[in-house]
Write an enzyme that holds these catalytic residues in place. Structure first.
Site, mmCIF file in Angstrom:
data_model
loop_
_atom_site.group_PDB
_atom_site.id
_atom_site.type_symbol
_atom_site.label_atom_id
_atom_site.label_comp_id
_atom_site.label_asym_id
_atom_site.label_seq_id
_atom_site.Cartn_x
_atom_site.Cartn_y
_atom_site.Cartn_z
ATOM 1 N N PHE A 56 0.688 -1.126 0.168
ATOM 2 C CA PHE A 56 -0.113 -0.153 0.229
ATOM 3 C C PHE A 56 0.639 1.136 -0.134
ATOM 4 O O PHE A 56 0.140 2.273 -0.303
ATOM 5 C CB PHE A 56 -0.988 0.042 1.268
ATOM 6 C CG PHE A 56 -0.232 0.267 2.451
ATOM 7 C CD1 PHE A 56 0.030 1.372 3.124
ATOM 8 C CD2 PHE A 56 0.091 -0.900 3.276
ATOM 9 C CE1 PHE A 56 0.488 1.520 4.250
ATOM 10 C CE2 PHE A 56 0.640 -0.783 4.524
ATOM 11 C CZ PHE A 56 0.783 0.241 5.150
ATOM 12 N N ASP A 178 13.319 14.418 9.571
ATOM 13 C CA ASP A 178 12.750 14.120 8.442
ATOM 14 C C ASP A 178 10.960 14.317 8.229
ATOM 15 O O ASP A 178 10.208 13.542 8.019
ATOM 16 C CB ASP A 178 13.057 12.937 7.667
ATOM 17 C CG ASP A 178 12.560 12.677 6.150
ATOM 18 O OD1 ASP A 178 12.381 13.905 5.572
ATOM 19 O OD2 ASP A 178 12.712 11.830 5.717
#
Length: 500
Positions: A56, A178
């Site tokens: 996914f 991040d």
């Protein structure tokens, strides 16, 4: 512990992605020794209880599948070492990112941080199991909105989830490095959870590894010494994206973004429909100097106060700005075509075009539109004049904005408020407060609308004039019979938080 080398049988390679199968039935087990015994012993995966379904999501170096582990849904991230090595990505980098994730994530236990389940390290692949979030990433969620309106309450809820998670992460001495929508997950209750700690570091042991340019703080881009405030900068970009509905610096390559941020101190244009308090918070989060950015604990307190304010205010939608950047460009093209056909624009059209120039920060075209305004005598229209002041202020030319005001014969609250806000936006907070006080003294200005106080409170907020801000806030009710709304409450709250 025995080494587990994995080779997919041909029958597994040919299966459809939507199917599920027991992982162990697709693997052949070899002999040897694992070089990460500590990891496999403490966080080892019982592969006999792991079933893999469809893929996914996909990261830069990984593929993520929906799985079932011990009868519970799980996200299964695979990093194929040999495949990435063939693409020129060294094994040492992949191993370092894997070890960072399994070092940091297991010790984090918070409702806004994704839950760690297990991990395995092998010669050919690395595997990490975390809780499965059925809505995918925040990026997927935002893309699925397809420009539908998003409520102010939802924006604040999302911001709170991220800020609370990051407050906890920083309290554990970890810097994410991040933070971006791709690394924030959405669960079934539409609650956000921070994920992907592959390049996270301990605050005392940060190296040169860096995140994604589009959300990266300028000090990190420049290779300077940095700390946890790089995450606050990234949070500011995410909050901007929640408000604007677009990706930061859309249309620029990563390298172009890095140059724009590091060399020109560029930031995305905040839409005019953004509530002033969120605009102020965004600007503080992406300040050039890290020490001027707030801590996440401060951000949480501000957002909590705003969240309480939303509970007793009428629902407010943050619709996509009617003049999105692409539409602004289209509007300018139509205006040029209109002039080419010698059609005369109405005052309303001129206001719209000036707002487009303001959103695009194109003062050259704005000055050309102003020449049309003067030729048509529309500078006498207070709304056109206000649009000019707003355009020059947002473009950083406060002197030209002042000239527009000076040349307008009949001044009213609309113009004065635009000028006060213009000073506040251009770093002239002292001038904004001085002008506001002068107008009140001479009785040339009666602040009969909340936006008048939003302008001067914004100036007080930027300059840290807490006492003045409290004075103006109290005058709204006592002197002018106005009921403060969320913008004025939030300005006051943020001033108080900045004092802490």
């Amino acid at each position: 512990m025995g080494k587990l080398s994995i080779k997919l049988h041909d029958k597994c390679k040919n299966r459809k992605e939507s199917s599920s199968w027991p992982l162990t039935k697709c693997f052949q087990h070899g002999s040897g020794r694992d070089d990460a015994i500590g990891i496999t012993q403490e966080w080892g995966i019982d592969f006999s209880n792991l079933f893999i379904g469809h893929k996914f999501s996909q990261g830069a170096h990984s593929q993520i599948y929906h799985g079932i582990y011990k009868k519970e849904h799980a996200a299964v991230k695979f990093v194929k070492v040999r495949y990435n090595d063939q693409k020129g990505i060294p094994k040492s980098l992949l191993e370092a990112q894997f070890l960072r994730e399994v070092t940091h994530l297991p010790r984090l236990h918070h409702q806004n941080v994704v839950k760690f389940i297990g991990a395995h390290k092998d010669t050919d692949f690395y595997c990490i199991l975390t809780e499965y979030q059925q809505k995918g990433s925040l990026r997927v969620y935002l893309n699925n909105l397809e420009s539908k309106p998003i409520s102010l309450k939802r924006v604040i809820d999302f911001a709170l989830d991220i800020a609370r998670g990051m407050e906890y992460i920083h309290a554990q001495g970890i810097i994410h490095r991040d933070l971006k929508p791709e690394n924030v997950l959405v669960d079934g209750e539409i609650r956000l959870k921070i994920a992907d700690f592959g390049i996270a570091c301990e605050a005392s042991k940060c190296d040169s590894l860096r995140g994604t340019y589009r959300w990266m703080a300028p000090e990190m881009i420049k290779g300077k010494r940095y700390g946890r405030k790089v995450d606050v900068y990234s949070f500011g970009l995410i909050l901007w994206e929640l408000v604007s509905g677009t990706v930061p610096f859309e249309g620029l390559s990563p390298i172009q973004v890095a140059v724009a941020v590091a060399d020109r101190n560029s930031r995305p244009i905040i839409p005019s429909h953004c509530p002033h308090v969120l605009s102020g918070l965004i600007k503080q989060c992406w300040e050039l100097k890290p020490e001027k950015r707030p801590e996440f604990c401060q951000i949480v307190r501000v957002l909590e106060q705003l969240d309480q304010g939303c509970s007793f205010l009428p629902p407010k939608k943050l619709k996509q700005h009617p003049l999105s950047l692409r539409k602004c460009e289209d509007a300018l093209k139509l205006f040029v075509e209109m002039r080419g056909k010698k059609l005369s624009p109405t005052d309303h059209t001129l206001c719209t075009i000036l707002n487009a120039c303001s959103s695009l920060a194109v003062l050259l075209q704005g000055r050309q539109v102003q020449s049309v305004v003067i030729k048509m005598g529309s500078e006498r229209n207070v709304f056109v004049a206000s649009a000019l002041i707003d355009m020059y202020s947002k473009g950083g030319d406060i002197d030209e904005a002042q000239c527009v005001l000076d040349q307008t014969s009949k001044k009213n609250n609309v113009l004065w408020t635009s000028m006060i806000m213009g000073y506040a936006q251009c770093g002239g907070s002292s001038e904004a407060v001085e002008l506001f006080d002068c107008l009140l003294t001479k009785q040339e200005f009666i602040p009969d609308h909340n936006i008048c106080f939003t302008a001067v409170l914004t100036a007080c907020n930027h300059a840290g004039f807490l006492d003045k801000g409290v004075e103006y806030f109290n005058k709204m009710t006592t002197n002018y019979g106005l009921s403060p709304d969320i913008d004025q409450h939030a300005c006051l709250i943020f001033m108080q938080e900045t004092e802490i």
